[in-house]
Structure formats: structure tokens, C-alpha cells
Design an enzyme around this catalytic site. Structure first.
Site, PDB file in Angstrom:
ATOM      1  N   LYS A 112     -49.114 -29.029  -2.695  1.00  0.00           N
ATOM      2  CA  LYS A 112     -50.015 -28.130  -1.968  1.00  0.00           C
ATOM      3  C   LYS A 112     -49.208 -27.271  -0.997  1.00  0.00           C
ATOM      4  O   LYS A 112     -48.739 -27.746   0.029  1.00  0.00           O
ATOM      5  CB  LYS A 112     -51.063 -28.918  -1.174  1.00  0.00           C
ATOM      6  CG  LYS A 112     -52.161 -27.998  -0.669  1.00  0.00           C
ATOM      7  CD  LYS A 112     -52.798 -28.426   0.627  1.00  0.00           C
ATOM      8  CE  LYS A 112     -52.189 -27.867   1.862  1.00  0.00           C
ATOM      9  NZ  LYS A 112     -52.224 -26.399   2.033  1.00  0.00           N
ATOM     10  N   GLY A 152     -44.169 -29.790   8.285  1.00  0.00           N
ATOM     11  CA  GLY A 152     -45.135 -28.975   9.020  1.00  0.00           C
ATOM     12  C   GLY A 152     -45.114 -29.357  10.486  1.00  0.00           C
ATOM     13  O   GLY A 152     -44.099 -29.848  10.996  1.00  0.00           O
ATOM     14  N   SER A 153     -46.251 -29.153  11.137  1.00  0.00           N
ATOM     15  CA  SER A 153     -46.302 -29.362  12.583  1.00  0.00           C
ATOM     16  C   SER A 153     -46.414 -30.852  12.922  1.00  0.00           C
ATOM     17  O   SER A 153     -46.846 -31.665  12.106  1.00  0.00           O
ATOM     18  CB  SER A 153     -47.490 -28.607  13.169  1.00  0.00           C
ATOM     19  OG  SER A 153     -48.677 -29.109  12.594  1.00  0.00           O
ATOM     20  N   VAL A 194     -50.157 -32.383  12.706  1.00  0.00           N
ATOM     21  CA  VAL A 194     -50.627 -32.726  11.355  1.00  0.00           C
ATOM     22  C   VAL A 194     -49.809 -33.893  10.810  1.00  0.00           C
ATOM     23  O   VAL A 194     -50.352 -34.823  10.198  1.00  0.00           O
ATOM     24  CB  VAL A 194     -50.557 -31.496  10.416  1.00  0.00           C
ATOM     25  CG1 VAL A 194     -50.922 -31.888   8.995  1.00  0.00           C
ATOM     26  CG2 VAL A 194     -51.477 -30.385  10.907  1.00  0.00           C
ATOM     27  N   GLY A 195     -48.505 -33.885  11.079  1.00  0.00           N
ATOM     28  CA  GLY A 195     -47.650 -34.975  10.589  1.00  0.00           C
ATOM     29  C   GLY A 195     -48.082 -36.326  11.145  1.00  0.00           C
ATOM     30  O   GLY A 195     -48.151 -37.326  10.406  1.00  0.00           O
ATOM     31  N   GLU A 235     -41.195 -34.155   7.997  1.00  0.00           N
ATOM     32  CA  GLU A 235     -40.283 -33.288   8.742  1.00  0.00           C
ATOM     33  C   GLU A 235     -41.139 -32.362   9.593  1.00  0.00           C
ATOM     34  O   GLU A 235     -41.992 -31.652   9.054  1.00  0.00           O
ATOM     35  CB  GLU A 235     -39.395 -32.468   7.792  1.00  0.00           C
ATOM     36  CG  GLU A 235     -38.267 -33.260   7.177  1.00  0.00           C
ATOM     37  CD  GLU A 235     -37.289 -33.829   8.193  1.00  0.00           C
ATOM     38  OE1 GLU A 235     -37.208 -33.301   9.315  1.00  0.00           O
ATOM     39  OE2 GLU A 235     -36.628 -34.821   7.867  1.00  0.00           O
ATOM     40  N   CYS A 237     -37.683 -24.232  11.914  1.00  0.00           N
ATOM     41  CA  CYS A 237     -37.752 -25.497  12.653  1.00  0.00           C
ATOM     42  C   CYS A 237     -36.424 -25.776  13.353  1.00  0.00           C
ATOM     43  O   CYS A 237     -36.376 -26.482  14.347  1.00  0.00           O
ATOM     44  CB  CYS A 237     -38.108 -26.631  11.709  1.00  0.00           C
ATOM     45  SG  CYS A 237     -37.032 -26.664  10.273  1.00  0.00           S
ATOM     46  N   GLN A 292     -50.181 -16.655  14.823  1.00  0.00           N
ATOM     47  CA  GLN A 292     -48.845 -17.017  15.303  1.00  0.00           C
ATOM     48  C   GLN A 292     -48.369 -15.998  16.338  1.00  0.00           C
ATOM     49  O   GLN A 292     -47.769 -16.360  17.355  1.00  0.00           O
ATOM     50  CB  GLN A 292     -47.871 -17.098  14.125  1.00  0.00           C
ATOM     51  CG  GLN A 292     -46.483 -17.578  14.492  1.00  0.00           C
ATOM     52  CD  GLN A 292     -46.434 -18.995  15.045  1.00  0.00           C
ATOM     53  OE1 GLN A 292     -46.933 -19.924  14.432  1.00  0.00           O
ATOM     54  NE2 GLN A 292     -45.845 -19.162  16.225  1.00  0.00           N
ATOM     55  N   GLU A 338     -43.078 -26.525  21.205  1.00  0.00           N
ATOM     56  CA  GLU A 338     -42.559 -25.623  20.171  1.00  0.00           C
ATOM     57  C   GLU A 338     -43.415 -24.350  20.126  1.00  0.00           C
ATOM     58  O   GLU A 338     -44.632 -24.424  19.970  1.00  0.00           O
ATOM     59  CB  GLU A 338     -42.605 -26.315  18.806  1.00  0.00           C
ATOM     60  CG  GLU A 338     -41.977 -25.464  17.716  1.00  0.00           C
ATOM     61  CD  GLU A 338     -42.075 -26.097  16.335  1.00  0.00           C
ATOM     62  OE1 GLU A 338     -43.180 -26.514  15.952  1.00  0.00           O
ATOM     63  OE2 GLU A 338     -41.037 -26.159  15.652  1.00  0.00           O
TER      64      GLU A 338
HETATM   65  P1  NAD Z   1     -48.952 -27.086   9.655  1.00  0.00           P
HETATM   66  O1  NAD Z   1     -48.739 -28.487  10.102  1.00  0.00           O
HETATM   67  O2  NAD Z   1     -50.063 -26.319  10.241  1.00  0.00           O
HETATM   68  O3  NAD Z   1     -49.199 -27.064   8.067  1.00  0.00           O
HETATM   69  C1  NAD Z   1     -48.264 -27.651   7.172  1.00  0.00           C
HETATM   70  C2  NAD Z   1     -48.988 -27.967   5.879  1.00  0.00           C
HETATM   71  O4  NAD Z   1     -49.943 -29.011   6.125  1.00  0.00           O
HETATM   72  C3  NAD Z   1     -49.773 -26.805   5.286  1.00  0.00           C
HETATM   73  O5  NAD Z   1     -49.669 -26.825   3.871  1.00  0.00           O
HETATM   74  C4  NAD Z   1     -51.189 -27.112   5.722  1.00  0.00           C
HETATM   75  O6  NAD Z   1     -52.181 -26.533   4.894  1.00  0.00           O
HETATM   76  C5  NAD Z   1     -51.197 -28.629   5.610  1.00  0.00           C
HETATM   77  N1  NAD Z   1     -52.262 -29.295   6.372  1.00  0.00           N
HETATM   78  C6  NAD Z   1     -52.895 -28.852   7.474  1.00  0.00           C
HETATM   79  N2  NAD Z   1     -53.813 -29.750   7.872  1.00  0.00           N
HETATM   80  C7  NAD Z   1     -53.731 -30.794   7.012  1.00  0.00           C
HETATM   81  C8  NAD Z   1     -54.422 -32.033   6.896  1.00  0.00           C
HETATM   82  N3  NAD Z   1     -55.391 -32.399   7.765  1.00  0.00           N
HETATM   83  N4  NAD Z   1     -54.076 -32.878   5.903  1.00  0.00           N
HETATM   84  C9  NAD Z   1     -53.100 -32.544   5.038  1.00  0.00           C
HETATM   85  N5  NAD Z   1     -52.435 -31.371   5.077  1.00  0.00           N
HETATM   86  C10 NAD Z   1     -52.747 -30.508   6.060  1.00  0.00           C
HETATM   87  O7  NAD Z   1     -47.545 -26.333   9.834  1.00  0.00           O
HETATM   88  P2  NAD Z   1     -47.213 -24.792   9.570  1.00  0.00           P
HETATM   89  O8  NAD Z   1     -47.836 -23.977  10.652  1.00  0.00           O
HETATM   90  O9  NAD Z   1     -47.490 -24.447   8.153  1.00  0.00           O
HETATM   91  O10 NAD Z   1     -45.617 -24.803   9.736  1.00  0.00           O
HETATM   92  C11 NAD Z   1     -44.960 -24.704  10.964  1.00  0.00           C
HETATM   93  C12 NAD Z   1     -44.473 -26.065  11.417  1.00  0.00           C
HETATM   94  O11 NAD Z   1     -43.621 -26.633  10.419  1.00  0.00           O
HETATM   95  C13 NAD Z   1     -43.613 -25.982  12.671  1.00  0.00           C
HETATM   96  O12 NAD Z   1     -43.958 -27.052  13.524  1.00  0.00           O
HETATM   97  C14 NAD Z   1     -42.197 -26.162  12.146  1.00  0.00           C
HETATM   98  O13 NAD Z   1     -41.275 -26.659  13.075  1.00  0.00           O
HETATM   99  C15 NAD Z   1     -42.429 -27.125  11.033  1.00  0.00           C
HETATM  100  N6  NAD Z   1     -41.322 -27.119  10.083  1.00  0.00           N
HETATM  101  C16 NAD Z   1     -40.469 -28.199  10.071  1.00  0.00           C
HETATM  102  C17 NAD Z   1     -39.379 -28.220   9.207  1.00  0.00           C
HETATM  103  C18 NAD Z   1     -38.458 -29.398   9.154  1.00  0.00           C
HETATM  104  O14 NAD Z   1     -37.806 -29.600   8.127  1.00  0.00           O
HETATM  105  N7  NAD Z   1     -38.366 -30.212  10.197  1.00  0.00           N
HETATM  106  C19 NAD Z   1     -39.143 -27.130   8.371  1.00  0.00           C
HETATM  107  C20 NAD Z   1     -40.014 -26.044   8.425  1.00  0.00           C
HETATM  108  C21 NAD Z   1     -41.107 -26.051   9.280  1.00  0.00           C
END
Ligand code: NAD
Length: 479
Positions: A173, A226-227, A230-231, A248, A282, A329, A381
């Protein structure tokens, strides 16, 4: 009429409940395509297809997997300019950055094509005479892959390639803001010789299909980038269903600049890691921690360098910094500039929305001085072209401030002192440490990941990826 793009489920291209337009953040009048939104029922169908494909794929043999991954990597590399252009058009990083990311994705598939053939086990003596012990690695099962918007082809690649290499099936996804690159990658994978159902793409919102993917009983493991918010939620959900997870997440990465650093080099690597890719990495440095001897020279040189940065259309030649990826953003980035000033920081440069010939989300990169470690701009962040400077007395204080954060992804130091560089590499509480290099910009064949609030679970990329995408079996034989 723009082209319509569907989900890939069990080898079929299937329309979801509706379509949403994918817009170019450099020019909102440019519609890249219409991308379907999967329903919860389609997510379930994708998981069922992956489960059905797993017995054959997981025992298919390493040559078939290596051939397929090599074919995918070869096509991505051959089409790197086209895919890089698509990436820049939908995400907003500059075209050279987009092509670089597409190249990385191709190289990752090539790397894991080789890794298929290099998986090893162990044969060890038993403590009981006459018995043989073998330790082997097997595929985990069906892996759910959830990716963010800022690396729309590289992050899917660095999760999908090892998942397939080690014999897993995938339901992927992508972020709903940037489905274009994920769809293009899925289309390439669909022609690689991989059987139907081994790889499935479902596009849509996190709340609609991400959440059911995480909670689905047919999914064995979740690899998420992701963020942090959510993680953390995914970690809680997977604890209940006992799924294997790899997370991550965000960063608040420090770049230390010591008195003995080369000023020109320190400025270049700070500008590169704070503002290139619009600060939407990130691994971006958002805290520049500068010792007092070099402080006046460094700040002045940063001001001059930033005045020469060209913000513009991601596809235009000569653009250094493309647009912010979305309106929400951009609003977040601008609000942090206000928050920083309200906390007492001084805005040295940039920080405002720019009006350019095309209607896009352009922002002048912002640098705040006179900031302290407790300010929100130094703890949270921002994820945009916003950096702050923290002034410190010497190395010890710089190291303390570098580690004074809930995150721990990357950390950098600019210095000509071997003693300080060596000490920093050992004592930085980050997963990746750079000496005289930008915090952003890593190789594709070595582990990637962080500590503290930035990462959870085993490392991604390189041969360390096998920790997550395989499961260990110990077998005993009495001949
Ligand atoms: P986000 O957490 O909003 O979304 C990430 C993904 O999770 C998307 O596909 C989103 O649709 C999905 N998602 C959202 N809610 C969910 C839920 N309840 N259940 C399951 N999936 C869900 O992050 P973003 O805004 O897309 O990306 C930016 C973030 O990603 C920043 O915090 C950045 O630091 C981080 N990031 C980290 C790395 C790394 O390797 N550490 C790399 C790139 C980005």
C-alpha cells in the site's frame, strides 16, 4: 482525458470504488493521472491472493526469483529518466534527484537478485552424539508493505525486493499522495515472470486500507515507513495479532559543526542535507549544532549560500529545490517558522511561501538562529525546508545536544579532528553517522535504520534485510 490506473490483485488490474487525481505540486494544473482507491473488500482479496500464491512461490527455487528481480532492476535502470521524471512530477524533488532515486530503486532490485543466490544456513555439531543440527532461513509468509510519500520508488523497492528475494508474497500500500511511481513499479513487476498473486498493489488511504492490512489475520508481517504516530499505532496493533514488524519513522537529525571544520565544506553539506529534496527526507539535518569559534563565519556563509539557492519547478533545469509536496505539508512547514519565532528564534533567511509563474507549493528554505534545545522546532519533526542553529561552547556540549532528542536516525559531524570524529562515531545515539558528509545520502547495499523513536525492529537494506524477511528454523536429524 487522463489515464486511469487500477489496483493489481491476483494478477488482475481491478478498479476500486473511485478514482482520485494525482497532481503535480510544481503546477497544480498538471494532472499526472487518475488513481483508483481500493475498498476494504479488495484489500481482503489481495491478501487472499497472496496467501494462495505463497506455497508455490516460497518453494519456487532461487533461480526463478533471481531472474525476476534482475529483470525488474534492468527495466527500472533502462527507464530511469522516464521514471525519475514521473517521480519529480508527482513528489516535487528535482529531476536529477528523481532520476537518482529511480536509479537507486533499480540497483536495489539488482542487488537482491544476487542476494537470492547467497542465502546461507549453518550446519553445527549437536551436543548429543550422532545427531545433526541444521539452521536455515525460510520465508515469513505474506508481508504487508506500507510506504510514505517522500521516496515514492526507492522505499517500495527496498521493501519489495528483499521480500520477494527471500520467497515472501507481498501486499503493498503506497502513500495515497504519490501512487504514480508505485503503480509504475507494480506494472514492471507484473511483467517480470512472477506468478499472479505473489505481488499485489492496493492504492488508497491509510485509514481505509492501511488499517485493515495491518489487522488482517492473513498477513504475517508488516514493514512500515512513515511517521512516528502511525508507526506506534501499528506496533500496538501488531502486538495484539503477534505479527512481525519493522518500523522506520521520523528524525530530528543533528549536524555538528566544530571550530576546526572547513567552513565551505560545512556549509555545503548543511545546505544539502537541510534543504535539498525540499528538506523532505527522514535523514535531513534540521538541527545545525555549531561551536562558538566558527559560529560567525558559518552563519554568514550560510546566509550567502542560501541567497543563491533557486527554488522552482521540479522539472526545470537549474532548480535546486522543488516544491513542498502538498498544501497540508506546506502549511505545517510555515507554521513551524512561526512557532520558532514565537519561541524566541530569529529568522535568518527564507521561511515564506513563494509566488512563481506556476501554481505550486513553493517555499523559501528557512534558517532560524538563536534557538535552544527545548524549543519545539528542535524537538519535533517539521519534515520540510526548515532548519535551526544551536550555538554551543565546544565538542562535549555539541555531542550532548546532538543526542538530546527523542529521535536517532542519522547524525553528522564536520571536523578535521580524527579524535572528535572517532569519538562522535562511537557516542552518537543514531543508527547512521556521517563524518564530513551530509546526513542524507546513503548507499543501497548496507543497512539503513535508526534508534530511539526513529526505528523499531530489524534493519532494512543490504544483507541485513534477511533478518526481517526470513524466519529461522533449527532442524535435528538422527540418521
Ligand atoms: P504517514 O505516517 O502519514 O503515512 C505513511 C503510510 O502509512 C502511508 O501509506 C499512509 O497512508 C499509511 N497510514 C496512515 N495511517 C495509517 C493507519 N492507521 N494504518 C495503516 N497505515 C496507515 O507518513 P508520511 O507523511 O507519508 O511520510 C512522512 C514520514 O515518514 C516522516 O515522519 C518521515 O520522517 C518518515 N520517513 C521515514 C523514513 C525512514 O526510513 N526512517 C523514510 C522516509 C520517511
Amino acid at each position: 482525458m487522463t489515464q486511469k490506473h487500477d489496483n493489481l490483485i491476483g494478477g488482475q488490474w481491478l478498479a476500486g470504488s473511485n478514482y482520485t487525481p494525482n497532481l503535480n505540486p510544481s503546477n497544480l494544473g498538471d494532472v499526472i493521472g487518475e488513481y483508483t482507491q481500493a475498498s476494504a473488500e479488495q484489500l481482503d482479496a489481495a491478501v487472499q491472493a497472496a496467501r494462495a500464491a505463497f506455497p508455490a512461490w516460497s518453494t519456487s527455487g532461487i533461480q526463478a526469483r533471481a531472474d525476476a528481480l534482475d529483470k525488474i532492476g534492468t527495466e527500472i535502470l533502462a527507464r530511469r529518466e522516464e521514471l525519475g521524471t514521473l517521480l519529480s512530477r508527482e513528489e516535487g524533488k528535482t529531476r536529477p534527484e528523481g532520476i537518482g532515486e529511480a536509479t537507486r530503486a533499480g540497483n536495489i532490485f539488482k542487488f537482491f537478485a544476487g542476494e537470492c543466490l547467497r542465502l546461507t544456513g549453518e550446519v553445527v555439531p549437536s551436543v548429543r552424539p550422532g545427531i545433526g543440527v541444521e539452521i536455515t532461513r525460510e520465508p515469513v509468509g505474506v508481508v504487508g508493505i506500507i510506504t510514505p510519500w517522500n521516496f515514492p520508488i526507492a522505499i517500495p523497492a527496498w521493501k519489495i525486493a528483499p521480500a520477494l528475494a527471500y520467497g515472501n508474497c507481498v501486499v503493498m500500500k503506497p502513500a495515497d499522495l504519490v501512487p504514480g511511481c508505485a503503480w509504475a513499479l507494480a506494472e514492471i513487476i507484473s511483467r517480470s515472470g512472477i506468478p499472479a498473486g505473489v505481488f499485489n498493489l492496493v492504492m488508497g488511504r491509510g485509514s481505509v486500507i492501511g488499517d485493515p492490512l495491518v489487522n488482517h489475520p492473513g498477513v504475517d508481517a508488516i514493514s512500515f515507513t512513515g511517521s512516528q504516530g502511525v508507526g506506534a499505532r501499528i506496533a500496538q496493533q501488531c502486538a495484539v495479532t503477534l505479527k512481525k514488524i519493522q518500523l522506520e519513522m521520523g528524525g530530528k537529525n543533528p549536524q555538528v559543526i566544530l571550530d576546526d571544520a572547513d567552513v565551505a565544506q560545512a556549509v555545503e553539506l548543511s545546505v544539502q542535507s537541510a534543504f535539498f529534496s525540499t528538506g523532505q527526507r527522514c535523514t535531513a539535518s534540521s538541527r545545525l549544532i555549531v561551536t562558538e569559534g566558527i559560529y560567525p563565519k558559518f552563519v554568514e556563509a550560510m546566509k550567502v549560500r542560501m541567497a543563491g539557492l533557486k527554488v522552482g519547478d521540479a522539472l526545470a533545469a537549474g532548480t535546486d529545490i522543488g516544491p513542498v509536496s502538498s498544501l497540508s505539508q506546506l502549511e505545517q512547514d510555515l507554521s513551524y517558522v512561526d512557532i520558532g519565532q514565537a519561541e524566541g528564534a530569529v529568522l535568518l533567511a527564507g521561511g515564506e511561501r513563494l509566488k512563481l509563474p506556476t501554481d505550486g507549493f513553493f517555499m523559501a528554505p528557512a534558517l532560524l538562529t538563536d534557538t535552544t534545545a527545548g524549543m519545539r522546532i528542535n524537538r519535533e519533526e517539521v519534515f520540510g525546508p526548515v532548519a535551526s542553529i544551536i550555538r554551543v561552547k565546544g565538542y562535549e556540549e555539541a555531542l550532548f545536544e546532538a543526542n538530546n532528542t527523542p529521535f536517532g536516525l542519522a547524525a553528522g559531524i564536520a571536523t578535521t579532528s580524527l579524535k572528535h570524529a572517532t569519538h562522535f562515531k562511537r557516542h552518537s545515539q543514531a543508527g547512521m553517522v556521517m563524518v564530513n558528509l551530509p546526513t542524507a545520502g546513503v548507499d543501497y547495499h548496507v543497512p539503513f535504520g535508526g534508534r530511539k523513536g526513529s526505528s523499531y525492529g530489524s534493519r532494512e537494506q543490504g544483507r541485513y534485510a534477511q533478518e526481517f524477511f526470513t524466519i529461522v528454523k533449527t532442524a535435528y536429524t538422527l540418521p
